[in-house]
Write a protein that holds these residues in place. Structure first.
Motif, PDB file in Angstrom:
ATOM      1  N   HIS A  53      39.621  22.843  19.579  1.00 32.35           N
ATOM      2  CA  HIS A  53      40.706  23.708  20.027  1.00 32.35           C
ATOM      3  C   HIS A  53      40.172  25.064  20.495  1.00 32.35           C
ATOM      4  O   HIS A  53      40.546  25.564  21.556  1.00 32.35           O
ATOM      5  CB  HIS A  53      41.716  23.884  18.886  1.00 32.35           C
ATOM      6  CG  HIS A  53      42.767  24.929  19.157  1.00 32.35           C
ATOM      7  ND1 HIS A  53      43.854  24.679  19.973  1.00 32.35           N
ATOM      8  CD2 HIS A  53      42.870  26.219  18.740  1.00 32.35           C
ATOM      9  CE1 HIS A  53      44.591  25.780  20.038  1.00 32.35           C
ATOM     10  NE2 HIS A  53      44.023  26.734  19.303  1.00 32.35           N
ATOM     11  N   VAL A  54      39.281  25.653  19.692  1.00 29.09           N
ATOM     12  CA  VAL A  54      38.781  26.995  20.003  1.00 29.09           C
ATOM     13  C   VAL A  54      37.914  26.971  21.262  1.00 29.09           C
ATOM     14  O   VAL A  54      38.069  27.806  22.156  1.00 29.09           O
ATOM     15  CB  VAL A  54      38.008  27.581  18.795  1.00 29.09           C
ATOM     16  CG1 VAL A  54      37.342  28.905  19.170  1.00 29.09           C
ATOM     17  CG2 VAL A  54      38.943  27.784  17.617  1.00 29.09           C
ATOM     18  N   ALA A  69      39.130  28.045  28.737  1.00 29.94           N
ATOM     19  CA  ALA A  69      40.222  28.181  29.708  1.00 29.94           C
ATOM     20  C   ALA A  69      40.689  29.631  29.823  1.00 29.94           C
ATOM     21  O   ALA A  69      41.716  29.907  30.453  1.00 29.94           O
ATOM     22  CB  ALA A  69      41.383  27.282  29.295  1.00 29.94           C
ATOM     23  N   GLY A  70      39.991  30.520  29.197  1.00 29.49           N
ATOM     24  CA  GLY A  70      40.348  31.933  29.306  1.00 29.49           C
ATOM     25  C   GLY A  70      41.451  32.367  28.355  1.00 29.49           C
ATOM     26  O   GLY A  70      42.038  33.432  28.516  1.00 29.49           O
ATOM     27  N   GLN A  71      41.754  31.532  27.334  1.00 28.27           N
ATOM     28  CA  GLN A  71      42.839  31.861  26.390  1.00 28.27           C
ATOM     29  C   GLN A  71      42.288  32.019  24.979  1.00 28.27           C
ATOM     30  O   GLN A  71      41.257  31.440  24.634  1.00 28.27           O
ATOM     31  CB  GLN A  71      43.876  30.727  26.365  1.00 28.27           C
ATOM     32  CG  GLN A  71      44.532  30.477  27.687  1.00 28.27           C
ATOM     33  CD  GLN A  71      45.310  29.151  27.665  1.00 28.27           C
ATOM     34  OE1 GLN A  71      44.912  28.211  26.975  1.00 28.27           O
ATOM     35  NE2 GLN A  71      46.390  29.111  28.401  1.00 28.27           N
ATOM     36  N   GLN A  72      43.043  32.749  24.162  1.00 30.82           N
ATOM     37  CA  GLN A  72      42.672  32.851  22.751  1.00 30.82           C
ATOM     38  C   GLN A  72      43.209  31.636  21.995  1.00 30.82           C
ATOM     39  O   GLN A  72      44.226  31.060  22.386  1.00 30.82           O
ATOM     40  CB  GLN A  72      43.255  34.131  22.131  1.00 30.82           C
ATOM     41  CG  GLN A  72      42.607  35.404  22.659  1.00 30.82           C
ATOM     42  CD  GLN A  72      41.114  35.463  22.336  1.00 30.82           C
ATOM     43  OE1 GLN A  72      40.703  35.229  21.212  1.00 30.82           O
ATOM     44  NE2 GLN A  72      40.305  35.755  23.360  1.00 30.82           N
ATOM     45  N   PRO A  73      42.551  31.231  20.917  1.00 24.96           N
ATOM     46  CA  PRO A  73      43.071  30.102  20.121  1.00 24.96           C
ATOM     47  C   PRO A  73      44.400  30.454  19.463  1.00 24.96           C
ATOM     48  O   PRO A  73      44.730  31.623  19.290  1.00 24.96           O
ATOM     49  CB  PRO A  73      41.978  29.854  19.087  1.00 24.96           C
ATOM     50  CG  PRO A  73      41.109  31.056  19.099  1.00 24.96           C
ATOM     51  CD  PRO A  73      41.268  31.724  20.426  1.00 24.96           C
ATOM     52  N   VAL A 111      30.848  31.692  15.031  1.00 23.09           N
ATOM     53  CA  VAL A 111      31.619  32.231  16.170  1.00 23.09           C
ATOM     54  C   VAL A 111      30.728  32.379  17.397  1.00 23.09           C
ATOM     55  O   VAL A 111      31.181  32.179  18.526  1.00 23.09           O
ATOM     56  CB  VAL A 111      32.323  33.569  15.835  1.00 23.09           C
ATOM     57  CG1 VAL A 111      33.363  33.355  14.750  1.00 23.09           C
ATOM     58  CG2 VAL A 111      31.347  34.650  15.431  1.00 23.09           C
ATOM     59  N   ASP A 112      29.447  32.684  17.195  1.00 22.60           N
ATOM     60  CA  ASP A 112      28.545  32.794  18.353  1.00 22.60           C
ATOM     61  C   ASP A 112      28.426  31.470  19.088  1.00 22.60           C
ATOM     62  O   ASP A 112      28.405  31.422  20.316  1.00 22.60           O
ATOM     63  CB  ASP A 112      27.140  33.245  17.895  1.00 22.60           C
ATOM     64  CG  ASP A 112      27.097  34.723  17.530  1.00 22.60           C
ATOM     65  OD1 ASP A 112      28.153  35.382  17.624  1.00 22.60           O
ATOM     66  OD2 ASP A 112      26.013  35.213  17.146  1.00 22.60           O
ATOM     67  N   GLU A 115      38.933  37.518  20.564  1.00 21.25           N
ATOM     68  CA  GLU A 115      39.402  38.879  20.297  1.00 21.25           C
ATOM     69  C   GLU A 115      39.151  39.195  18.826  1.00 21.25           C
ATOM     70  O   GLU A 115      39.257  38.309  17.969  1.00 21.25           O
ATOM     71  CB  GLU A 115      40.900  38.980  20.601  1.00 21.25           C
ATOM     72  CG  GLU A 115      41.176  39.067  22.085  1.00 21.25           C
ATOM     73  CD  GLU A 115      42.664  39.010  22.395  1.00 21.25           C
ATOM     74  OE1 GLU A 115      43.471  39.021  21.437  1.00 21.25           O
ATOM     75  OE2 GLU A 115      42.994  38.952  23.600  1.00 21.25           O
ATOM     76  N   PRO A 116      38.839  40.466  18.531  1.00 23.26           N
ATOM     77  CA  PRO A 116      38.453  40.808  17.152  1.00 23.26           C
ATOM     78  C   PRO A 116      39.469  40.368  16.097  1.00 23.26           C
ATOM     79  O   PRO A 116      39.082  39.835  15.046  1.00 23.26           O
ATOM     80  CB  PRO A 116      38.326  42.329  17.200  1.00 23.26           C
ATOM     81  CG  PRO A 116      37.978  42.628  18.621  1.00 23.26           C
ATOM     82  CD  PRO A 116      38.680  41.599  19.449  1.00 23.26           C
ATOM     83  N   ALA A 117      40.761  40.542  16.367  1.00 27.90           N
ATOM     84  CA  ALA A 117      41.764  40.199  15.346  1.00 27.90           C
ATOM     85  C   ALA A 117      41.768  38.691  15.082  1.00 27.90           C
ATOM     86  O   ALA A 117      41.960  38.239  13.942  1.00 27.90           O
ATOM     87  CB  ALA A 117      43.143  40.669  15.781  1.00 27.90           C
ATOM     88  N   ILE A 118      41.572  37.921  16.149  1.00 32.58           N
ATOM     89  CA  ILE A 118      41.524  36.464  16.008  1.00 32.58           C
ATOM     90  C   ILE A 118      40.255  36.066  15.234  1.00 32.58           C
ATOM     91  O   ILE A 118      40.282  35.238  14.315  1.00 32.58           O
ATOM     92  CB  ILE A 118      41.496  35.806  17.407  1.00 32.58           C
ATOM     93  CG1 ILE A 118      42.775  36.139  18.180  1.00 32.58           C
ATOM     94  CG2 ILE A 118      41.236  34.310  17.295  1.00 32.58           C
ATOM     95  CD1 ILE A 118      43.932  35.236  17.897  1.00 32.58           C
TER      96      ILE A 118
END
Lengths: 558, 236
Positions: free
Chosen positions: A152-153, A159-163, A219-220, A238-241
């Motif tokens: 998913h991530v 696709a340029g979107q956040q999970p 995450v890397d 994004e940092p919050a995600i």
């Protein structure tokens, strides 16, 4: 931070909770992480000492295969996580010890590895138990992907979107470790060789550092794979995600005996936590900053409980208790601190009278949180100088030993071990995997090979033989006549001066739950989202919400 | 049979199939020796003493694992009465027909350290004891608690043991399969270079200790496998 360190001096001076209360399995199985948990200790030290972090090696190909190095540099020494990323077919993905391959494997290296070190590790670390590491390594571990969340991530980022935050909350981590081997395993450095380093003095610091650096790796590598897949369209997390990802851990019965086999550690961990609570209860007044911190910590606890998923009936019931208790605590906090001279003590007494065991242990963590100045020094008391066989006090008399049993093991002596339900099970080591298991005494083979975890029964049997011996006989002479009691005599002599050394429950009873032992230990690590997959097998999350070593603001770890 | 270990707390690695000599950690030596001693029939408490003794010897440059194996091969399965000493002030003889177990002797000397029966003031004659070098770690424990080094005199030499050092004819003692000895407080101890730890073990020794250790394990059942988590899908 707090209004004052004055201890109450009236008749109600807070005393530490007794082992009879604290060391019951039900309560140990309701433990929550606190600011004395080992991952918090690690993050605090690194923040206070201004540790710096980098990633000197990143040799990962377009398939996500290769190696990377993450380095943590402290005031005197540096440590490096060496990570190997693999391409693992789904049919080989197993969290169990039967696994022979993993999505990623790791070693924590003492210093900065050379290319030759990396090559040596590459030949051994991916093999895990089948390889060998050296005294230059402090831990050996491996991790598997959460397949669903991983895909998913990667897809979303590509696709340029956040999970989707809901998808993240449902799992909580990109990878879960399935074993983190420390002290002296597979040739790695012995704890006794590194325990004099201040940064490794507290328990499990190399293991915690290894897992924290692993979180950065997870995450890397998803960002790397998203970049490969999405090219110019791909975005980073994004940092919050990103903060919402922890590192998972999957653990089974292998962990359960640890607290029984390490009575000094169990004592020191529990005593430090109880002393912290006692100190906080003794604080007069409540400074506005401490009250603010309490309310903020409460909100975090609510969020944590809301995101805490489990399908196991026992844990579902405990979560319901916790949520109901958090409602009660929230309502009570509206009136906090009120006018009491010792408001923290008053809040604690209210909790003890009102809340479930689950809620009480949550409240303990909340109460301690605003009082770092008062309690953080206690982490220095949580290690132990353990030798494999502490000398017996042979000149002690049988009479004195019986007194110790009555004082420290009354919970065991009250059990009738002629009743089948009180010795329904036995712990053994499986020939197949060399791992601890639980057998049913009535139906399974191998009870004669029982492991020495039935402490209550040992104490009960010891007492029976002591009762037949002259009270003036020495322990040296007694164990010469009764050699099989040597093991429990040693424990009893430890318990004499370490009141929290024993679990006050029968570990071979029909209704004993091994996950209670695991939750206690994992809470001391700092684990959240305890999720039993059976009564002997759990998943948890570590470092969720914590900073990352390579965050741009990496210096502000606190 | 697969033997991957998965007890992050106690079970050590599978030590078979290693190179001829392998460097273990002290932890691994203690763990392997504790399990082997238990597998050979010692009580859990004495098995822990075996782990301590072997680890201590390696930390002082002596192959404790090999010494333990040599003893266990002679003593495995023997009853307590055949292995323990008859304790009396000044003289500890075997209770049975054969030699005393060095682990039982050593740990008992440690137990009796502050009692009349264990007093070294007027000397204490011990033995015959099997693999006598295994007694040394317990003498070190006594020396540390009393603050006095101990002399162990045997027919072909003398070994001096302090809280954390050994000197004298230790190489002679290592090679003895059995001996009688006299223990006494040592007034002076010869100066020697500090002992260098040596955690290398012979693969054949580790394999043989492993055979004893496997006697503590239980063959699997289907139910125990599924209890331990097998049968669930981890591709989630």
């Amino acid at each position: 931070m707090q209004a004052g360190n004055t201890l109450a001096t009236d008749g109600g001076t807070p005393q530490p909770r007794s082992p009879q209360v604290v060391m019951r399995l039900e309560r140990m199985g309701s433990a929550h992480p606190t600011r004395l948990s080992f991952l918090r200790v690690l993050l605090r030290r690194m923040a206070n000492e201004g540790w710096r972090f980098d990633r000197p090696v990143w040799e990962i190909d377009d398939h996500g295969v290769g190696r990377a190095v993450y380095r943590a540099a402290g005031p005197k020494r540096s440590y490096s996580l060496v990570a190997f990323a693999h391409d693992l077919p789904a049919e080989m993905r197993s969290d169990r010890v039967i696994a022979t391959a993993w999505d990623a494997t790791f070693a924590l290296f003492d210093g900065t590895p050379s290319a030759a070190d990396l090559d040596r590790l590459q030949a051994n670390v991916p093999l895990q138990e089948a390889g060998r590491v050296s005294s230059q390594e402090l831990s050996l571990s491996r991790a598997n992907r959460s397949v669903r969340l991983w895909a998913h991530v990667v897809d979303r980022l590509a696709a340029g979107q956040q999970p989707d935050p809901e998808e993240i909350a449902a799992v909580g981590y990109l990878m879960r470790t399935t074993a983190v081997y420390g002290s002296g395993k597979f040739g790695a450095a012995d704890r006794r060789d590194i325990a004099d380093r201040p940064e490794l003095a507290e328990p499990f610091q190399p293991e915690m550092l290894s897992v924290w650096l692993t979180r950065q790796f997870t995450v890397d590598i998803v960002e790397h794979l998203a970049m490969v897949k999405g090219g110019a369209n791909a975005v980073r997390l994004e940092p919050a995600i990103k903060a919402a990802f922890g590192v998972g851990n999957s653990t089974g019965l292998g962990m359960a005996p640890y607290l029984v086999r390490h009575p000094l550690l169990l004592n020191n961990w529990s005593a430090a936590r109880e002393e912290a609570l006692t100190r906080v209860r003794g604080v007069a007044g409540a400074a506005p900053e401490a009250v603010r911190c309490l309310r903020q910590t409460y909100q975090e606890a609510r969020r944590n409980a809301a995101d805490w998923r489990s399908e196991h009936p026992i844990q579902v019931a405990k979560l319901a208790d916790l949520c109901a208790d958090l409602d009660r605590i929230g309502a009570r906090l509206d009136q906090f601190p009120g006018t009491a001279a010792f408001p923290w003590d008053e809040l604690w007494r209210w909790g003890e009278a009102t809340l479930s065991v689950e809620g009480q242990e949550q409240l303990l963590a909340l109460l301690i949180e605003p009082h770092g100045d008062l309690v953080d020094d206690l982490s220095a008391c949580m290690s132990a100088d353990e030798t494999v066989a502490a000398p017996l006090n042979g000149s002690m008399t049988v009479g004195r030993l019986r007194e110790i049993l009555r004082q420290r093991y009354s919970w065991a002596l009250a059990t009738d071990f002629t009743q089948p339900e009180n010795m329904a099970r036995f712990w053994y080591v499986s020939e197949e995997k060399l791992e601890p298991r639980l057998g049913e005494r009535a139906s399974d083979e191998g009870a004669e090979l029982e492991q020495p975890l039935c402490i209550a029964r040992f104490a009960w049997e010891l007492d029976a033989d002591l009762a037949q011996s002259p009270a003036t006989e020495t322990v040296a002479a007694f164990v010469m006549r009764h050699p099989r009691h040597r093991y429990i005599v040693r424990r009893a002599q430890i318990a004499e001066t370490h009141p929290y050394a024993e679990v006050h429950d029968n570990l071979i009873a029909a209704d004993m739950l091994p996950i209670d032992l695991m939750r206690c230990k994992l809470a001391f690590f700092g684990a959240t989202h305890f999720d039993p997959r059976s009564d002997k097998w759990v998943r948890i999350s570590l470092f969720q919400g914590a900073p990352y070593p390579l965050d741009p603001e990496g210096g502000s770890l606190s | 049979m697969m033997t991957e270990p998965n007890d992050p707390t106690q079970s050590g690695p599978d030590l078979s199939g290693l190179a001829t000599r392998t460097r273990l950690s002290r932890n691994e030596i203690e763990g392997a020796c504790t399990k082997a001693a238990r597998g050979a029939g010692l009580s859990w408490g004495h098995a822990e003493e075996a782990g301590f003794a072997a680890g201590w010897l390696h930390a002082h440059g002596i192959d404790g694992a090999a010494a333990l194996l040599a003893h266990l091969e002679k003593a495995a399965g023997k009853p307590w009465d055949e292995l323990c000493p008859k304790v009396a002030a000044g003289l500890w003889l075997p209770a049975g027909k054969g030699a005393i177990c060095p682990l039982i002797l050593g740990s008992s000397l440690s137990d009796y350290g502050s009692l009349p029966e264990g007093s070294l003031d007027a000397g204490l004659a011990i033995g015959p004891v099997s693999q006598p070098v295994l007694v040394v770690p317990f003498l070190a424990r006594l020396a540390r608690s009393s603050g006095h080094p101990i002399a162990m005199r045997f027919a072909t030499g003398t070994v001096y043991v302090g809280g954390d050092h050994i000197s004298g004819d230790i190489k002679v003692l290592v090679d003895l399969a059995e001996t009688r000895a006299d223990l006494s407080a040592a007034d002076t101890v010869p100066e020697t270079a500090p002992c260098q730890a040596d955690y290398e073990c012979d693969a054949a020794t580790l394999a043989a200790l492993g055979v004893f250790a496997m006697r503590t394990t239980v063959p699997p059942s289907e139910r125990s496998r599924s209890d331990a988590g097998a049968g669930t899908d981890d591709n989630d």
